[in-house]
Motif scaffolding. Structure first.
Motif, PDB file in Angstrom:
ATOM      1  N   VAL A 198      12.152  -0.262   2.580  1.00 42.21           N
ATOM      2  CA  VAL A 198      12.339   0.877   1.359  1.00 42.21           C
ATOM      3  C   VAL A 198      10.864   0.688   0.690  1.00 42.21           C
ATOM      4  CG1 VAL A 198      14.054   2.526   0.365  1.00 42.21           C
ATOM      5  CG2 VAL A 198      14.975   0.691   1.748  1.00 42.21           C
ATOM      6  N   PHE A 199      10.524   2.735   0.430  1.00 37.33           N
ATOM      7  CA  PHE A 199       9.375   3.010  -0.157  1.00 37.33           C
ATOM      8  C   PHE A 199       9.764   3.833  -1.318  1.00 37.33           C
ATOM      9  CE2 PHE A 199       8.633   1.592   3.659  1.00 37.33           C
ATOM     10  CZ  PHE A 199       6.621   0.486   4.044  1.00 37.33           C
ATOM     11  N   ASP A 200       9.126   3.312  -2.594  1.00 39.26           N
ATOM     12  CA  ASP A 200       9.672   3.738  -3.520  1.00 39.26           C
ATOM     13  C   ASP A 200       8.607   4.981  -3.937  1.00 39.26           C
ATOM     14  OD1 ASP A 200      10.483   3.687  -5.730  1.00 39.26           O
ATOM     15  OD2 ASP A 200       9.673   2.833  -7.024  1.00 39.26           O
ATOM     16  N   GLY A 248       1.413   4.146  -3.812  1.00 41.13           N
ATOM     17  CA  GLY A 248       1.279   5.635  -3.769  1.00 41.13           C
ATOM     18  C   GLY A 248       1.975   6.488  -2.050  1.00 41.13           C
ATOM     19  N   THR A 249       1.459   7.234  -1.788  1.00 36.56           N
ATOM     20  CA  THR A 249       2.047   7.313  -0.345  1.00 36.56           C
ATOM     21  C   THR A 249       1.187   6.212   1.183  1.00 36.56           C
ATOM     22  OG1 THR A 249       0.575   9.623  -0.246  1.00 36.56           O
ATOM     23  CG2 THR A 249       2.551   9.705  -0.628  1.00 36.56           C
ATOM     24  N   VAL A 290       3.485   6.734   3.764  1.00 38.89           N
ATOM     25  CA  VAL A 290       5.157   6.533   3.390  1.00 38.89           C
ATOM     26  C   VAL A 290       5.333   7.849   2.755  1.00 38.89           C
ATOM     27  CG1 VAL A 290       5.280   4.508   4.488  1.00 38.89           C
ATOM     28  CG2 VAL A 290       4.643   5.212   1.760  1.00 38.89           C
ATOM     29  N   ALA A 291       6.294   8.699   2.628  1.00 35.78           N
ATOM     30  CA  ALA A 291       7.461   9.451   1.545  1.00 35.78           C
ATOM     31  C   ALA A 291       8.195   8.584   0.619  1.00 35.78           C
ATOM     32  CB  ALA A 291       7.835  10.336   2.082  1.00 35.78           C
ATOM     33  N   SER A 292       8.378   8.986  -0.714  1.00 39.14           N
ATOM     34  CA  SER A 292       9.224   7.640  -1.428  1.00 39.14           C
ATOM     35  C   SER A 292      10.600   8.160  -0.767  1.00 39.14           C
ATOM     36  CB  SER A 292       9.256   8.613  -2.945  1.00 39.14           C
ATOM     37  OG  SER A 292      10.376   8.377  -3.819  1.00 39.14           O
ATOM     38  N   GLY A 293      11.303   6.839  -0.899  1.00 44.73           N
ATOM     39  CA  GLY A 293      12.699   6.939   0.072  1.00 44.73           C
ATOM     40  C   GLY A 293      13.127   6.456   0.889  1.00 44.73           C
ATOM     41  N   ASP A 294      11.464   6.007   2.215  1.00 44.66           N
ATOM     42  CA  ASP A 294      11.850   6.249   3.464  1.00 44.66           C
ATOM     43  C   ASP A 294      12.395   4.938   3.603  1.00 44.66           C
ATOM     44  OD1 ASP A 294      10.242   8.676   4.763  1.00 44.66           O
ATOM     45  OD2 ASP A 294       8.607   7.736   4.360  1.00 44.66           O
ATOM     46  N   VAL A 336       5.097   1.547  -8.450  1.00 45.20           N
ATOM     47  CA  VAL A 336       5.041   1.276  -7.025  1.00 45.20           C
ATOM     48  C   VAL A 336       5.795   0.355  -6.193  1.00 45.20           C
ATOM     49  CG1 VAL A 336       5.065   2.764  -4.938  1.00 45.20           C
ATOM     50  CG2 VAL A 336       3.877   4.309  -6.949  1.00 45.20           C
ATOM     51  N   ALA A 337       6.573   0.861  -5.422  1.00 39.88           N
ATOM     52  CA  ALA A 337       7.121  -1.206  -5.068  1.00 39.88           C
ATOM     53  C   ALA A 337       7.784  -1.329  -3.347  1.00 39.88           C
ATOM     54  CB  ALA A 337       7.795  -1.156  -6.033  1.00 39.88           C
TER      55      ALA A 337
END
Length: 158
Positions: free
Chosen positions: A156-158, A58-59, A120-124, A29-30
């Motif tokens: 950009v969050f994974d 993660g989130t 955060v959510a993935s793709g934020d 996760v990056a």
């Protein structure tokens, strides 16, 4: 028949080891970029260049702001600045990172707040420009705003 059983057993063992390896593999996760530069205006409290550093698990995500251009107006004890850093998504909604973590600072020391916690959510995709950093120091509210987009671009969050 005996050859088929040992071949099947070996295949099952190999499959089991592969599955176990996946189960114990660390999650990748990056957030990218991990650091971004902004220029902030804090009104009568000054302003200038600052760096935002992001981390993600993660989130859960954290952001830390450091600036040699924005300095402590008073001597500050460790974990005495209450901060909320609000970043903006492309759709105009915001995500807040909050906390009361900072190192001790003498008068004139560079300001550092964080790591501040957020979800955060993935793709934020989050940008400082359009958001704000609100700090409360000895009951005095200080608001800083980015004067332009962060560089090299939004987080950009994974």
């Amino acid at each position: 028949m005996r050859g088929k059983r040992s071949g099947t057993g070996a295949a099952l063992l190999a499959g089991g080891l592969a599955a176990a390896g996946l189960a114990f593999a660390p999650t990748a996760v990056a957030v990218t970029p991990q650091a971004a530069a902004i220029t902030a205006n804090c009104g009568v409290f000054g302003g200038g260049a600052a760096t935002l550093t992001a981390a993600q698990d993660g989130t859960a995500a954290t952001l830390t702001l450091t600036s040699t251009a924005i300095t402590a107006p008073l001597a500050l004890g460790q974990d005495t600045i209450s901060s909320t850093l609000t970043l903006v998504k492309p759709d105009g909604t915001t995500t807040a990172f909050t906390g009361t973590r900072n190192p001790a600072m003498a008068v004139g020391d560079p300001v550092t707040v964080g790591p501040l916690d957020g979800t955060v959510a993935s793709g934020d995709s989050l940008e400082a420009y359009g958001g704000s950093l609100r700090m409360t120091v000895f009951g005095i509210p200080i608001t800083c705003r980015a004067t332009g987009p962060q560089s090299p671009g939004p987080f950009v969050f994974d």
